[in-house]
Design an enzyme around this catalytic site. Sequence first.
Site, PDB file in Angstrom:
ATOM      1  N   VAL A  11      18.559 -22.291 -53.309  1.00 21.00           N
ATOM      2  CA  VAL A  11      17.049 -21.668 -52.633  1.00 21.00           C
ATOM      3  C   VAL A  11      16.299 -20.264 -52.218  1.00 21.00           C
ATOM      4  CG1 VAL A  11      14.461 -22.303 -51.806  1.00 21.00           C
ATOM      5  CG2 VAL A  11      15.682 -24.214 -52.648  1.00 21.00           C
ATOM      6  N   PHE A 152       9.204 -26.026 -55.547  1.00 20.47           N
ATOM      7  CA  PHE A 152       9.653 -26.842 -57.118  1.00 20.47           C
ATOM      8  C   PHE A 152      10.661 -26.194 -57.858  1.00 20.47           C
ATOM      9  CE2 PHE A 152       5.284 -27.510 -55.408  1.00 20.47           C
ATOM     10  CZ  PHE A 152       5.365 -28.461 -54.350  1.00 20.47           C
ATOM     11  N   GLU A 155      17.218 -26.220 -60.327  1.00 18.18           N
ATOM     12  CA  GLU A 155      18.596 -25.993 -60.451  1.00 18.18           C
ATOM     13  C   GLU A 155      18.951 -25.957 -61.947  1.00 18.18           C
ATOM     14  OE1 GLU A 155      21.945 -26.877 -57.849  1.00 18.18           O
ATOM     15  OE2 GLU A 155      20.484 -27.303 -56.528  1.00 18.18           O
ATOM     16  N   ASN A 208       8.465 -35.204 -55.532  1.00 14.82           N
ATOM     17  CA  ASN A 208      10.092 -35.061 -56.401  1.00 14.82           C
ATOM     18  C   ASN A 208      10.410 -36.775 -56.432  1.00 14.82           C
ATOM     19  OD1 ASN A 208      10.889 -32.891 -56.002  1.00 14.82           O
ATOM     20  ND2 ASN A 208      12.370 -32.957 -55.012  1.00 14.82           N
ATOM     21  N   ALA A 252      16.868 -41.208 -69.988  1.00 13.77           N
ATOM     22  CA  ALA A 252      17.710 -42.506 -69.360  1.00 13.77           C
ATOM     23  C   ALA A 252      19.040 -41.655 -69.562  1.00 13.77           C
ATOM     24  CB  ALA A 252      17.961 -43.465 -70.676  1.00 13.77           C
ATOM     25  N   CYS A 260      18.073 -33.271 -53.689  1.00 14.57           N
ATOM     26  CA  CYS A 260      16.616 -33.207 -53.720  1.00 14.57           C
ATOM     27  C   CYS A 260      16.770 -34.798 -53.428  1.00 14.57           C
ATOM     28  CB  CYS A 260      16.344 -32.377 -54.610  1.00 14.57           C
ATOM     29  SG  CYS A 260      16.350 -30.538 -53.892  1.00 14.57           S
ATOM     30  N   LYS A 263      17.412 -37.755 -51.535  1.00 11.65           N
ATOM     31  CA  LYS A 263      16.795 -37.605 -49.924  1.00 11.65           C
ATOM     32  C   LYS A 263      15.512 -37.619 -49.631  1.00 11.65           C
ATOM     33  CE  LYS A 263      17.322 -32.331 -49.496  1.00 11.65           C
ATOM     34  NZ  LYS A 263      15.710 -32.399 -49.226  1.00 11.65           N
ATOM     35  N   LYS A 321      23.974 -31.742 -62.387  1.00 11.02           N
ATOM     36  CA  LYS A 321      22.990 -31.934 -64.103  1.00 11.02           C
ATOM     37  C   LYS A 321      23.458 -30.438 -64.635  1.00 11.02           C
ATOM     38  CE  LYS A 321      18.958 -29.646 -62.781  1.00 11.02           C
ATOM     39  NZ  LYS A 321      17.683 -29.517 -62.747  1.00 11.02           N
TER      40      LYS A 321
HETATM   41  P1  NAD Z   1      21.717 -24.817 -49.577  1.00  9.82           P
HETATM   42  O1  NAD Z   1      22.898 -25.734 -48.330  1.00  9.82           O
HETATM   43  O2  NAD Z   1      22.123 -23.720 -50.595  1.00  9.82           O
HETATM   44  O3  NAD Z   1      21.049 -23.859 -48.952  1.00  9.82           O
HETATM   45  C1  NAD Z   1      21.100 -23.449 -47.341  1.00  9.82           C
HETATM   46  C2  NAD Z   1      21.468 -22.141 -46.478  1.00  9.82           C
HETATM   47  O4  NAD Z   1      20.888 -22.084 -45.339  1.00  9.82           O
HETATM   48  C3  NAD Z   1      23.435 -21.815 -46.485  1.00  9.82           C
HETATM   49  O5  NAD Z   1      23.960 -21.024 -46.692  1.00  9.82           O
HETATM   50  C4  NAD Z   1      22.714 -22.638 -45.042  1.00  9.82           C
HETATM   51  O6  NAD Z   1      24.436 -21.490 -44.358  1.00  9.82           O
HETATM   52  C5  NAD Z   1      22.377 -22.086 -44.769  1.00  9.82           C
HETATM   53  N1  NAD Z   1      22.237 -22.358 -42.986  1.00  9.82           N
HETATM   54  C6  NAD Z   1      22.169 -23.006 -42.327  1.00  9.82           C
HETATM   55  N2  NAD Z   1      21.803 -23.213 -41.147  1.00  9.82           N
HETATM   56  C7  NAD Z   1      20.992 -21.487 -40.908  1.00  9.82           C
HETATM   57  C8  NAD Z   1      21.007 -20.623 -40.159  1.00  9.82           C
HETATM   58  N3  NAD Z   1      21.258 -21.787 -38.818  1.00  9.82           N
HETATM   59  N4  NAD Z   1      20.554 -18.778 -40.664  1.00  9.82           N
HETATM   60  C9  NAD Z   1      20.654 -19.026 -41.280  1.00  9.82           C
HETATM   61  N5  NAD Z   1      20.783 -19.843 -42.242  1.00  9.82           N
HETATM   62  C10 NAD Z   1      21.216 -21.166 -42.168  1.00  9.82           C
HETATM   63  O7  NAD Z   1      20.573 -25.537 -48.958  1.00  9.82           O
HETATM   64  P2  NAD Z   1      19.199 -25.226 -50.657  1.00  9.82           P
HETATM   65  O8  NAD Z   1      19.563 -26.582 -51.826  1.00  9.82           O
HETATM   66  O9  NAD Z   1      18.805 -24.044 -51.276  1.00  9.82           O
HETATM   67  O10 NAD Z   1      18.107 -26.271 -49.847  1.00  9.82           O
HETATM   68  C11 NAD Z   1      17.241 -25.106 -48.227  1.00  9.82           C
HETATM   69  C12 NAD Z   1      15.762 -25.744 -48.890  1.00  9.82           C
HETATM   70  O11 NAD Z   1      14.858 -26.647 -49.767  1.00  9.82           O
HETATM   71  C13 NAD Z   1      16.595 -28.063 -48.159  1.00  9.82           C
HETATM   72  O12 NAD Z   1      15.734 -28.296 -47.392  1.00  9.82           O
HETATM   73  C14 NAD Z   1      16.025 -28.984 -49.408  1.00  9.82           C
HETATM   74  O13 NAD Z   1      15.411 -29.962 -49.867  1.00  9.82           O
HETATM   75  C15 NAD Z   1      14.828 -27.446 -49.943  1.00  9.82           C
HETATM   76  N6  NAD Z   1      15.124 -27.390 -51.121  1.00  9.82           N
HETATM   77  C16 NAD Z   1      16.058 -27.523 -52.893  1.00  9.82           C
HETATM   78  C17 NAD Z   1      15.704 -27.481 -54.329  1.00  9.82           C
HETATM   79  C18 NAD Z   1      16.962 -27.359 -54.604  1.00  9.82           C
HETATM   80  O14 NAD Z   1      17.058 -27.459 -56.135  1.00  9.82           O
HETATM   81  N7  NAD Z   1      18.966 -26.784 -54.604  1.00  9.82           N
HETATM   82  C19 NAD Z   1      14.980 -27.289 -54.489  1.00  9.82           C
HETATM   83  C20 NAD Z   1      13.641 -27.389 -53.926  1.00  9.82           C
HETATM   84  C21 NAD Z   1      13.440 -27.386 -52.491  1.00  9.82           C
END
Ligand code: NAD
Length: 433
Positions: A11, A152, A155, A208, A252, A260, A263, A321
Amino acid sequence: MKLCIIGSGYVGLVTGACFAEVGHHIICVDNDQHKVDMLLAGRVPIYEPQLEELVRRNVAAGRLFFSSSVKLGVDASEVIFLTVPTPIQTDGNVDLSYIERVACEIAVALKAYRVIVDKSTVPVKTGEKVTEIIHRYSAIGSPFDIVSNPEFLREGRAIKDLLHPDRIVIGSSSHRAIALMKKIYKPFPAPLLVTDVNSAEIIKHAANSFLALKISYINMVARICEANKADVEKVADGIGLDKRIGRGFLDAGIGYGGSCFPKDVAAFITICQQQLGKPFELLKEVQRINDTQLEYFVSKIRGALQILEGKKIAVWGLTFKPDTDDIRNSVAVDLINLLISEGAIVQVYDPKGMEKSKRLGVVPAARFAPSPLDAAQGVEALVIATEWKEFASVKLGELKARMQAWFIFDGRNLLNPSEVRQSGFSYYSVGRF
Ligand code: NAD
């Protein structure tokens, strides 16, 4: 505008690159030094279509920077976005420790008014917790505002989703913060919904959970279709043409996975249990259907092949996916490990998921093949676990020549049943005949 994004993962990095693309100046911060070093060296640590090009262009234009210092990001930016992980714990509660740690670091670094925006997916009232933490740890009591701005993106199409979102949700009680958020999002052509913080937080979990519900719903309908020799794709078209329902998320398959949906559904169930004293039964059923969907599919493989022990099987797909390298909670990974646990010898291919799978050892007993056809070499059955377009374009004649027996189990309804059968395969999919 000068913005900071803390957490440069799926994100954060995409958000940073897209904000830079529309002209903002961005510092992407991450505490994973290896990731930051890669980005500083011009390499992108994740796969997302067009991301590398977007990052390169905006770094070259002087609009996108990378750092491991939260302090540097807070000092240089008017608005600070949090995009750190919010994983689920075994008790169903969301692990907010990443958010809390970053909130402490921001508090210590605050010297002037800043807007702190939560873009991670969090339980309702996390905004209140972050506010408390910042008040507690802020040395000089600098003014700040909290905003919830759920993300929203999907990926695999994250850049498109970010640059052309369906809607932008801004949850805040501060006029000053809302005005700044509107300025940030001015270049984005989308309806903007302003709410309070709690509502914005609930919107993300509710959205979600609803999408996951649609998937489980159609998977159950697929089972009914199978029992009646009906076609779930036609049924989904017939339902989805109703504008009140829509066709999206009515495909299906072998169930939802990824970082996401599992969780977020679990978190929403727990929130309901804790706040209302009873579980969200509807979502528990969504989970139950999803938890049994893979077994439902694998029972078809067992039924057709009779014995899995010692059978050579190809699996196409590792990622949760297509168009991503993300293998977190991938049903494809579960499928491969299940087949192996029953004695099958599995040869696997995935266009983008193999490097991560090898590095993280998620399918330790599988053999990796360099192409879809190589994975199918000498196998008695092929299983499609992820719907990559590349798999649909493999020539059936060439595939047949590589295989030793001709069973295809299509867990994503990717292929055309009559074409496959006409090519001499025994073909099984989900909810189609
Ligand atoms: P991710 O694991 O890909 O990225 C998170 C990043 O945060 C990592 O690079 C990690 O090293 C970094 N990080 C952790 N602790 C840190 C700190 N203290 N300081 C600086 N950086 C730090 O996760 P993601 O998939 O990008 O998801 C992030 C959030 O967004 C989650 O809450 C997720 O539910 C939400 N989200 C994800 C998606 C998706 O499709 N992946 C879509 C919408 C929302």
